[in-house]
Write a protein that holds these residues in place. Structure first.
Motif, PDB file in Angstrom:
ATOM      1  N   ARG A 258     -28.392  56.962  92.580  1.00 18.54           N
ATOM      2  CA  ARG A 258     -28.824  57.555  91.069  1.00 18.54           C
ATOM      3  C   ARG A 258     -27.836  56.955  90.146  1.00 18.54           C
ATOM      4  O   ARG A 258     -28.134  56.811  89.154  1.00 18.54           O
ATOM      5  CB  ARG A 258     -28.914  58.799  91.104  1.00 18.54           C
ATOM      6  CG  ARG A 258     -30.061  59.450  92.229  1.00 18.54           C
ATOM      7  CD  ARG A 258     -31.390  59.014  91.987  1.00 18.54           C
ATOM      8  NE  ARG A 258     -32.134  59.298  90.804  1.00 18.54           N
ATOM      9  CZ  ARG A 258     -32.651  60.770  90.469  1.00 18.54           C
ATOM     10  NH1 ARG A 258     -32.615  61.429  91.367  1.00 18.54           N
ATOM     11  NH2 ARG A 258     -33.015  60.884  89.491  1.00 18.54           N
ATOM     12  N   ALA A 259     -26.632  56.548  90.710  1.00 16.73           N
ATOM     13  CA  ALA A 259     -25.681  56.236  89.876  1.00 16.73           C
ATOM     14  C   ALA A 259     -25.651  54.613  89.701  1.00 16.73           C
ATOM     15  O   ALA A 259     -25.535  54.080  90.779  1.00 16.73           O
ATOM     16  CB  ALA A 259     -24.057  56.502  90.350  1.00 16.73           C
ATOM     17  N   ARG A 260     -25.784  54.295  88.296  1.00 14.03           N
ATOM     18  CA  ARG A 260     -25.935  52.703  88.042  1.00 14.03           C
ATOM     19  C   ARG A 260     -24.601  52.391  87.440  1.00 14.03           C
ATOM     20  O   ARG A 260     -24.242  50.956  87.414  1.00 14.03           O
ATOM     21  CB  ARG A 260     -27.079  52.262  87.074  1.00 14.03           C
ATOM     22  CG  ARG A 260     -28.329  52.735  87.982  1.00 14.03           C
ATOM     23  CD  ARG A 260     -28.422  51.343  89.158  1.00 14.03           C
ATOM     24  NE  ARG A 260     -29.724  51.649  89.972  1.00 14.03           N
ATOM     25  CZ  ARG A 260     -29.718  52.492  90.877  1.00 14.03           C
ATOM     26  NH1 ARG A 260     -28.500  52.910  91.575  1.00 14.03           N
ATOM     27  NH2 ARG A 260     -30.798  52.485  91.701  1.00 14.03           N
ATOM     28  N   LYS A 261     -23.760  53.183  86.901  1.00 13.97           N
ATOM     29  CA  LYS A 261     -22.441  52.616  86.028  1.00 13.97           C
ATOM     30  C   LYS A 261     -21.278  53.413  86.667  1.00 13.97           C
ATOM     31  O   LYS A 261     -21.479  54.588  87.161  1.00 13.97           O
ATOM     32  CB  LYS A 261     -22.732  52.936  84.566  1.00 13.97           C
ATOM     33  CG  LYS A 261     -23.795  52.064  84.056  1.00 13.97           C
ATOM     34  CD  LYS A 261     -23.478  52.296  82.484  1.00 13.97           C
ATOM     35  CE  LYS A 261     -24.192  53.693  82.138  1.00 13.97           C
ATOM     36  NZ  LYS A 261     -24.417  53.926  80.611  1.00 13.97           N
ATOM     37  N   PRO A 262     -20.038  52.956  86.374  1.00 15.04           N
ATOM     38  CA  PRO A 262     -18.951  53.725  87.252  1.00 15.04           C
ATOM     39  C   PRO A 262     -18.754  54.742  86.501  1.00 15.04           C
ATOM     40  O   PRO A 262     -18.599  55.973  87.378  1.00 15.04           O
ATOM     41  CB  PRO A 262     -17.865  52.770  87.030  1.00 15.04           C
ATOM     42  CG  PRO A 262     -18.603  51.331  87.091  1.00 15.04           C
ATOM     43  CD  PRO A 262     -19.874  51.451  86.396  1.00 15.04           C
ATOM     44  N   ARG A 263     -19.033  55.064  85.264  1.00  9.91           N
ATOM     45  CA  ARG A 263     -18.851  56.482  84.345  1.00  9.91           C
ATOM     46  C   ARG A 263     -19.695  57.494  85.203  1.00  9.91           C
ATOM     47  O   ARG A 263     -19.286  58.647  85.190  1.00  9.91           O
ATOM     48  CB  ARG A 263     -18.977  56.350  82.904  1.00  9.91           C
ATOM     49  CG  ARG A 263     -18.506  57.625  82.391  1.00  9.91           C
ATOM     50  CD  ARG A 263     -19.221  57.808  81.072  1.00  9.91           C
ATOM     51  NE  ARG A 263     -20.717  58.221  81.206  1.00  9.91           N
ATOM     52  CZ  ARG A 263     -21.687  58.574  80.411  1.00  9.91           C
ATOM     53  NH1 ARG A 263     -21.143  58.610  79.109  1.00  9.91           N
ATOM     54  NH2 ARG A 263     -22.899  58.921  80.513  1.00  9.91           N
ATOM     55  N   ASP A 264     -21.181  56.848  85.225  1.00 13.79           N
ATOM     56  CA  ASP A 264     -22.187  57.904  85.822  1.00 13.79           C
ATOM     57  C   ASP A 264     -21.673  58.270  87.252  1.00 13.79           C
ATOM     58  O   ASP A 264     -21.818  59.488  87.534  1.00 13.79           O
ATOM     59  CB  ASP A 264     -23.439  57.119  85.896  1.00 13.79           C
ATOM     60  CG  ASP A 264     -23.935  56.635  84.699  1.00 13.79           C
ATOM     61  OD1 ASP A 264     -23.525  57.232  83.570  1.00 13.79           O
ATOM     62  OD2 ASP A 264     -24.806  55.758  84.686  1.00 13.79           O
TER      63      ASP A 264
END
Length: 392
Positions: free
Chosen positions: A205-211
């Motif tokens: 579900r995470a697409r970006k490093p911050r997410d």
């Protein structure tokens, strides 16, 4: 009806059972309102007897049972053993070994994907199981006679299923395949609860490093909170709320309260404060320290087409060998193989490689073809680059 409620009777029973080469084992437990399962009843059977243990009986010491579970001279036969094993691991750090899981064995022997216990008993023993006591309250005392009969019936049929499957494994020469699966199933790391790894359930579900960083911190907090309070994860925070928090990363009480799915009033509780602290820790993490985010492999048309071909090959191999496709390879493994010949997946090692993995690589590189003959998918192997293909 045979119900054990005293340590003395349990010791005597375990001594008798330990003289046998195998015992059938089952448990009845509750975990609807708790994080950790509550063990209520344990059923055991040898060729000579079958009995039930009231695990909640006052003053009962389960140590004789735990010793029997650890006795490497006695094979422990379960069906769909993972949750049962989790109970013994949480109870005393004991994993029943040697282990024989009839569900896994059935998948190796041609009974399909994750066949249920009742289906297996019906197929092997020609008996229909009475499920009327299955969803009763196993923590309520006294136990009804019907409950005890139902519980003991499970392990009596399990003996017959075990005998039938061991014969089939011997006939097909696949016992070593099952042994490999049992070694994996009895690995302690499967049952150890690590809050810092809780995010792995939702890594897609995470697409970006911050997410990803925020998700890791929030999932770890929720896992620790659920364990400490001994409540289901959803009682702390539902999955959809967890994901929404990770993607939105609110950094104030007001922003937290404005999230549509977030429970009203929770933002000003201790949990709300700890959630904001977890988000701050996530935002502050160095992206270089984060696990690599795997992009969707299906985005590439070539990869997607290869995966679809591998699915067809998997079905063909499963039907040809009688081994459940789900046991041979998962969709994630097919995607990994489509993208990397040396993917670190079970399907490319051991018996799975011989059965499917090597053929999957040959299909991927054009050394194996799929065709249909008489309505059935068959494989054609190119044994000579300049000659015609031969049916495999």
């Amino acid at each position: 009806m045979s119900l054990i409620t005293t340590t003395e009777d349990l010791e005597a029973a375990c001594l008798r059972l330990a003289r046998h080469p195998y015992i059938a084992v089952d448990t009845e437990f509750l975990r609807e309102t708790t994080f950790w399962p509550i063990l209520c009843v344990v059923q055991l059977a040898s060729d000579d007897e079958a009995l039930a243990i009231d695990a909640l009986a006052e003053g009962l010491d389960l140590q004789p049972l735990l010793g029997l579970m650890a006795d490497d001279r006695v094979v422990k036969v379960f069906h769909a053993a993972r949750q049962d094993l989790e109970i013994f691991w949480k109870l005393a750090g004991v994993l029943p070994t040697p282990l024989f899981d009839t569900q896994v064995a059935a998948m190796v022997c041609g009974y399909g994907d994750q066949v249920s216990y009742s289906e297996l008993v019906q197929s092997v023993c020609r008996v229909t199981i009475d499920k009327s006591s299955r969803f009763t309250d196993w923590a309520r005392r006294p136990l009804a006679e019907a409950q005890i009969d139902y519980a003991i019936g499970d392990v009596t049929h399990l003996r017959d299923v075990y005998k039938a499957l061991t014969k089939r494994l011997a006939a097909t020469g696949r016992q070593s395949w099952l042994d490999d699966e049992m070694r994996t199933l009895t690995s302690p790391e499967i049952y150890e609860q690590h809050p810092e790894r809780a995010w792995e359930r939702y890594k897609g579900r995470a697409r970006k490093p911050r997410d990803l960083a925020v998700l890791m911190e929030l999932a770890a907090w929720r896992e620790s909170e659920a364990q400490a309070r001994d409540v289901p994860r959803s009682r702390v925070l539902k999955d959809d709320v967890l994901i929404e928090l990770a993607l939105a990363a609110p950094r104030s009480v007001e922003a937290l309260a404005n999230l549509r799915a977030f429970p009203r009033g929770m933002e000003r509780s201790r949990a709300g404060t700890e959630i904001l602290e977890a988000i701050e820790r996530g935002v502050a993490r160095d992206p270089k320290t984060l696990p690599k985010i795997e992009r969707e492999r299906r985005n590439g048309a070539n990869i997607a087409a290869t995966v679809e071909l591998l699915k067809v090959l998997l079905r063909q191999v499963s039907e040809e060998s009688g081994v459940a496709g789900k046991l041979i390879a998962t969709v994630d493994e097919l995607e990994a193989i489509a993208g990397n010949d040396k993917a670190d997946v079970p399907a490319l090692s051991g018996w799975r490689r011989k059965l499917f993995g090597q053929r999957a690589l040959e299909l991927k590189h054009g050394r194996l073809a799929l065709t249909v003959e008489n309505g059935k998918v068959v494989t054609l192997e190119w044994r000579d680059a300049e000659g015609p293909p031969e049916q495999a």
